[in-house]
Design a protein around this motif. Structure first.
Motif, PDB file in Angstrom:
ATOM      1  N   PHE A  51      14.816  28.365  -9.509  1.00 34.34           N
ATOM      2  CA  PHE A  51      15.231  26.955  -9.442  1.00 34.34           C
ATOM      3  C   PHE A  51      13.984  26.082  -9.741  1.00 34.34           C
ATOM      4  CE2 PHE A  51      17.537  29.604  -6.325  1.00 34.34           C
ATOM      5  CZ  PHE A  51      18.900  29.251  -6.424  1.00 34.34           C
ATOM      6  N   GLU A  52      14.140  24.811  -9.652  1.00 37.79           N
ATOM      7  CA  GLU A  52      12.743  24.134  -9.945  1.00 37.79           C
ATOM      8  C   GLU A  52      13.316  22.734  -9.139  1.00 37.79           C
ATOM      9  OE1 GLU A  52      10.212  23.786 -13.519  1.00 37.79           O
ATOM     10  OE2 GLU A  52      11.426  21.853 -13.658  1.00 37.79           O
ATOM     11  N   LEU A  53      12.223  22.607  -8.458  1.00 37.48           N
ATOM     12  CA  LEU A  53      12.331  21.302  -7.699  1.00 37.48           C
ATOM     13  C   LEU A  53      11.426  20.191  -8.147  1.00 37.48           C
ATOM     14  CD1 LEU A  53      12.493  22.953  -3.876  1.00 37.48           C
ATOM     15  CD2 LEU A  53      14.513  22.021  -5.381  1.00 37.48           C
ATOM     16  N   GLN A  54      11.767  18.896  -8.402  1.00 31.79           N
ATOM     17  CA  GLN A  54      10.672  18.140  -8.760  1.00 31.79           C
ATOM     18  C   GLN A  54      10.725  16.897  -8.205  1.00 31.79           C
ATOM     19  OE1 GLN A  54      12.128  17.363 -12.887  1.00 31.79           O
ATOM     20  NE2 GLN A  54      10.539  18.856 -13.815  1.00 31.79           N
ATOM     21  N   PHE A  55       9.652  16.188  -7.644  1.00 38.52           N
ATOM     22  CA  PHE A  55       9.426  14.958  -7.420  1.00 38.52           C
ATOM     23  C   PHE A  55       8.506  14.172  -8.341  1.00 38.52           C
ATOM     24  CE2 PHE A  55       7.386  11.971  -4.591  1.00 38.52           C
ATOM     25  CZ  PHE A  55       8.580  11.470  -3.706  1.00 38.52           C
ATOM     26  N   VAL A  56       8.979  12.923  -8.556  1.00 40.50           N
ATOM     27  CA  VAL A  56       8.094  12.092  -9.423  1.00 40.50           C
ATOM     28  C   VAL A  56       8.070  10.667  -8.769  1.00 40.50           C
ATOM     29  CG1 VAL A  56       7.730  10.990 -11.724  1.00 40.50           C
ATOM     30  CG2 VAL A  56       8.821  13.135 -11.405  1.00 40.50           C
ATOM     31  N   SER A  57       6.932  10.313  -8.507  1.00 40.68           N
ATOM     32  CA  SER A  57       6.853   8.918  -7.847  1.00 40.68           C
ATOM     33  C   SER A  57       6.736   7.797  -8.866  1.00 40.68           C
ATOM     34  CB  SER A  57       5.695   8.807  -6.944  1.00 40.68           C
ATOM     35  OG  SER A  57       4.341   8.962  -7.667  1.00 40.68           O
ATOM     36  N   ARG A  58       7.204   6.604  -8.545  1.00 43.84           N
ATOM     37  CA  ARG A  58       7.218   5.628  -9.441  1.00 43.84           C
ATOM     38  C   ARG A  58       7.026   4.402  -8.580  1.00 43.84           C
ATOM     39  NH1 ARG A  58       6.520   8.600 -13.481  1.00 43.84           N
ATOM     40  NH2 ARG A  58       8.291   9.246 -14.723  1.00 43.84           N
ATOM     41  N   ILE A  59       6.124   3.632  -8.676  1.00 43.07           N
ATOM     42  CA  ILE A  59       5.633   2.380  -8.163  1.00 43.07           C
ATOM     43  C   ILE A  59       6.374   1.330  -8.972  1.00 43.07           C
ATOM     44  CG2 ILE A  59       4.178   0.883  -7.117  1.00 43.07           C
ATOM     45  CD1 ILE A  59       2.416   3.202  -6.398  1.00 43.07           C
ATOM     46  N   ARG A  60       7.124   0.456  -8.805  1.00 40.77           N
ATOM     47  CA  ARG A  60       7.953  -0.468  -9.361  1.00 40.77           C
ATOM     48  C   ARG A  60       7.141  -1.842  -9.124  1.00 40.77           C
ATOM     49  NH1 ARG A  60      10.071   2.328 -13.020  1.00 40.77           N
ATOM     50  NH2 ARG A  60      11.701   3.535 -12.568  1.00 40.77           N
ATOM     51  N   PRO A  61       7.059  -2.572  -9.942  1.00 37.69           N
ATOM     52  CA  PRO A  61       6.340  -3.952 -10.081  1.00 37.69           C
ATOM     53  C   PRO A  61       6.808  -4.615  -8.657  1.00 37.69           C
ATOM     54  CG  PRO A  61       7.389  -3.533 -12.167  1.00 37.69           C
ATOM     55  CD  PRO A  61       7.785  -2.563 -11.360  1.00 37.69           C
ATOM     56  N   ALA A  62       7.990  -4.776  -8.117  1.00 40.05           N
ATOM     57  CA  ALA A  62       8.266  -5.497  -7.064  1.00 40.05           C
ATOM     58  C   ALA A  62       7.359  -4.864  -5.780  1.00 40.05           C
ATOM     59  CB  ALA A  62       9.838  -5.430  -6.872  1.00 40.05           C
ATOM     60  N   ALA A  63       7.483  -3.805  -5.852  1.00 37.02           N
ATOM     61  CA  ALA A  63       6.546  -3.067  -4.700  1.00 37.02           C
ATOM     62  C   ALA A  63       4.974  -3.491  -4.737  1.00 37.02           C
ATOM     63  CB  ALA A  63       6.735  -1.681  -4.601  1.00 37.02           C
ATOM     64  N   ALA A  64       4.462  -3.466  -5.896  1.00 38.03           N
ATOM     65  CA  ALA A  64       3.236  -3.783  -6.153  1.00 38.03           C
ATOM     66  C   ALA A  64       2.851  -5.180  -5.905  1.00 38.03           C
ATOM     67  CB  ALA A  64       2.557  -3.529  -7.583  1.00 38.03           C
ATOM     68  N   HIS A  65       3.712  -6.082  -6.270  1.00 37.57           N
ATOM     69  CA  HIS A  65       3.917  -7.580  -5.963  1.00 37.57           C
ATOM     70  C   HIS A  65       4.050  -7.807  -4.636  1.00 37.57           C
ATOM     71  CE1 HIS A  65       3.816 -11.768  -7.182  1.00 37.57           C
ATOM     72  NE2 HIS A  65       5.028 -11.811  -6.591  1.00 37.57           N
ATOM     73  N   ASN A  66       5.036  -7.589  -4.044  1.00 40.87           N
ATOM     74  CA  ASN A  66       5.517  -8.037  -2.779  1.00 40.87           C
ATOM     75  C   ASN A  66       4.903  -7.360  -1.656  1.00 40.87           C
ATOM     76  OD1 ASN A  66       7.378  -9.811  -3.957  1.00 40.87           O
ATOM     77  ND2 ASN A  66       8.858  -8.532  -3.868  1.00 40.87           N
ATOM     78  N   ARG A  67       4.425  -6.259  -1.821  1.00 39.52           N
ATOM     79  CA  ARG A  67       3.970  -5.400  -0.722  1.00 39.52           C
ATOM     80  C   ARG A  67       2.436  -5.447  -0.735  1.00 39.52           C
ATOM     81  NH1 ARG A  67       8.506  -6.067   0.776  1.00 39.52           N
ATOM     82  NH2 ARG A  67      10.107  -4.345   0.879  1.00 39.52           N
ATOM     83  N   GLY A  68       1.640  -5.494  -1.832  1.00 41.03           N
ATOM     84  CA  GLY A  68       0.130  -5.474  -1.871  1.00 41.03           C
ATOM     85  C   GLY A  68      -0.320  -4.053  -2.352  1.00 41.03           C
ATOM     86  N   CYS A  69       0.621  -3.493  -2.765  1.00 39.30           N
ATOM     87  CA  CYS A  69       0.457  -2.089  -3.155  1.00 39.30           C
ATOM     88  C   CYS A  69      -0.299  -2.129  -4.418  1.00 39.30           C
ATOM     89  CB  CYS A  69       1.512  -1.052  -3.362  1.00 39.30           C
ATOM     90  SG  CYS A  69       2.513  -0.617  -1.877  1.00 39.30           S
ATOM     91  N   ALA A  70      -1.326  -1.367  -4.759  1.00 39.01           N
ATOM     92  CA  ALA A  70      -1.989  -1.184  -6.201  1.00 39.01           C
ATOM     93  C   ALA A  70      -1.222  -0.241  -6.817  1.00 39.01           C
ATOM     94  CB  ALA A  70      -3.355  -0.431  -5.814  1.00 39.01           C
ATOM     95  N   ASN A  71      -1.278  -0.305  -8.253  1.00 37.25           N
ATOM     96  CA  ASN A  71      -0.416   0.814  -8.766  1.00 37.25           C
ATOM     97  C   ASN A  71      -0.915   2.169  -9.065  1.00 37.25           C
ATOM     98  OD1 ASN A  71       1.873  -0.881  -9.745  1.00 37.25           O
ATOM     99  ND2 ASN A  71       1.000  -1.368 -11.705  1.00 37.25           N
ATOM    100  N   ASP A  72      -2.082   2.315  -8.406  1.00 32.09           N
ATOM    101  CA  ASP A  72      -2.757   3.616  -8.453  1.00 32.09           C
ATOM    102  C   ASP A  72      -2.719   4.232  -7.044  1.00 32.09           C
ATOM    103  OD1 ASP A  72      -6.187   2.759  -8.372  1.00 32.09           O
ATOM    104  OD2 ASP A  72      -4.491   2.041  -7.174  1.00 32.09           O
TER     105      ASP A  72
END
Length: 91
Positions: free
Chosen positions: A68-89
């Motif tokens: 088995f292989e379990l994968q988790f990949v995070s993706r910060i979408r532009p709306a989150a960075a723009h509306n929530r003040g999150c930096a992309n890094d």
């Protein structure tokens, strides 16, 4: 019933090899444990999951065959960075 040994190897920037392994009655029991463990590990280390970061757990049998292989990949979408003040890094 004979329990078999399963190994849980994790890659998240670095590689952590499970040399000892754990006994389970069935491959599905090992998968269930892997899912529970993966959730806890990701929750504890969420800060290091920057945009595009990948977290992978590979569950193998005693012979090293990947089951088995379990994968988790995070993706910060532009709306989150723009509306929530999150930096992309970082979250």
């Amino acid at each position: 019933m004979v329990e078999l040994r399963y190994h849980f190897h994790v890659r998240s920037g670095s590689y952590s090899r499970d040399e000892q392994g754990t006994h389970f009655a069935t491959p599905l029991a090992a998968l269930r444990e892997g899912i529970e463990t993966a959730g806890a590990l990701i929750k504890d280390d969420f800060v290091s999951l920057s945009d595009g970061a990948e977290w992978v757990m590979t569950i193998t049998d005693a012979a090293g065959l990947a089951l088995f292989e379990l994968q988790f990949v995070s993706r910060i979408r532009p709306a989150a960075a723009h509306n929530r003040g999150c930096a992309n890094d970082r979250l």
